[in-house]
Design a protein around this motif. Sequence first.
Motif, PDB file in Angstrom:
ATOM      1  N   TRP A  53      38.362  32.587  42.209  1.00  0.00           N
ATOM      2  CA  TRP A  53      38.143  31.401  41.219  1.00  0.00           C
ATOM      3  C   TRP A  53      38.449  30.223  40.384  1.00  0.00           C
ATOM      4  CZ3 TRP A  53      33.552  34.371  39.659  1.00  0.00           C
ATOM      5  CH2 TRP A  53      33.316  34.948  40.345  1.00  0.00           C
ATOM      6  N   GLU A 109      33.393  31.103  41.797  1.00  0.00           N
ATOM      7  CA  GLU A 109      33.504  31.481  42.530  1.00  0.00           C
ATOM      8  C   GLU A 109      33.428  30.456  44.037  1.00  0.00           C
ATOM      9  OE1 GLU A 109      34.905  33.539  46.551  1.00  0.00           O
ATOM     10  OE2 GLU A 109      32.249  33.224  46.402  1.00  0.00           O
ATOM     11  N   VAL A 122      36.956  39.488  34.246  1.00  0.00           N
ATOM     12  CA  VAL A 122      37.186  39.882  35.945  1.00  0.00           C
ATOM     13  C   VAL A 122      37.359  41.729  35.755  1.00  0.00           C
ATOM     14  CG1 VAL A 122      38.708  37.778  35.828  1.00  0.00           C
ATOM     15  CG2 VAL A 122      39.332  39.580  34.931  1.00  0.00           C
ATOM     16  N   MET A 157      38.116  39.450  43.703  1.00  0.00           N
ATOM     17  CA  MET A 157      38.927  38.950  42.420  1.00  0.00           C
ATOM     18  C   MET A 157      40.451  39.004  42.512  1.00  0.00           C
ATOM     19  SD  MET A 157      38.484  37.578  39.212  1.00  0.00           S
ATOM     20  CE  MET A 157      39.527  36.020  38.676  1.00  0.00           C
TER      21      MET A 157
END
Length: 376
Positions: A227, A246, A274, A282
Amino acid sequence: MSNREACRIVGIDERTGQKWRNGRHAYGNRKALPPIDVVAAPSGPSRYLRETDRIHIADRLREKATIRVIAAELGRSPSTVSREVRRNRTMGTRGQWHYRPHAAQARADARRPRPKPRKISQTPELRDEVQGMLEEKWSPEQICHALRARFPDRPEMHVVHETVYQALYVQGRGQLRRELAGALRCGRARRRPQRQANRRRPRFTTPMVMISERPAEAADRAVPGHWEGDLIIGKDGKSAIGTLVERATRYVMLLHLPGDHSAEAVLGALTATVQTLPAQLMRSLTWDQGSEMARHGEFTLTTDIPVYFCDPASPWQRGSNENTNGLLRQYFPKGTDLSHHSSEHLIAVADQLNRRPRKTLGWETPAQRLHKLLTA
């Protein structure tokens, strides 16, 4: 000059001068020695080539040295030496080009005095064309390309966009100055100075992991979960909204920061956001060196997500995020108070962006591309 005349001026024997110029010839069992290889001292901090540099260039060109070799000896860029030879060479009596250092120095001195007469002020027709396009709200870059298309065979009507900016900001007087705010999209009446990246002081002292150490899988956008983040700032810098994009899918998430955008507030909003994502989505976070990320170490300890920082004054290293911030300004205009927007409204805006087809995704939406990657 001939070898005889040069030796007479220097005060040496003709045979010695021949050896100095051409190297000693082989005789008997001895091999030929190469010519004397004179290496000039680096030019030093001077921005411009000096006369001694030009003399060295001329000598080495006569010895058939390449441009790159000469540049390395002078401590200069090869393009600097190449441009110097191309601009300041002279035509000989036999139709051959020669580089003469003293003539080159004289030409450089003649070109250097400032201020110089500017092209737009000297050509009324060009000035009228530029002014007319500015009144149509054209940018200087659009004006530059339009002039080349409209007058392809008239170089006097060609300018670069910097020339237009200089005419506006440096030469602007009277009526031109009053029209300046309406002529350019930025609306500024004076030019904003740009700080040099190497002179910027760091916003915080916590050790940072730079973007150069980010995994290669994040750079090629092949694996989802990497990200890019930033803040869009509201009126008077008192409100902000956090943005997350993203890299592989351009999927957008927004951080609600109703109170302030301090490091503590950003840490809490970022951590809460997150933690709603699956682990495979992530993998890393890339941010600029803003003070709001001063507690990035705590964020990494809490979420086990590494944070990578861009180089100073390098927004292109977060290109997806910068592009998304521009799209978000349609919903959150500059100069407005962003604290009035609720978290529900932010979710609705992000959802609308994620359902918008993107050319860079082959006209798929970010939501579709994310779903496809997750199922794969």
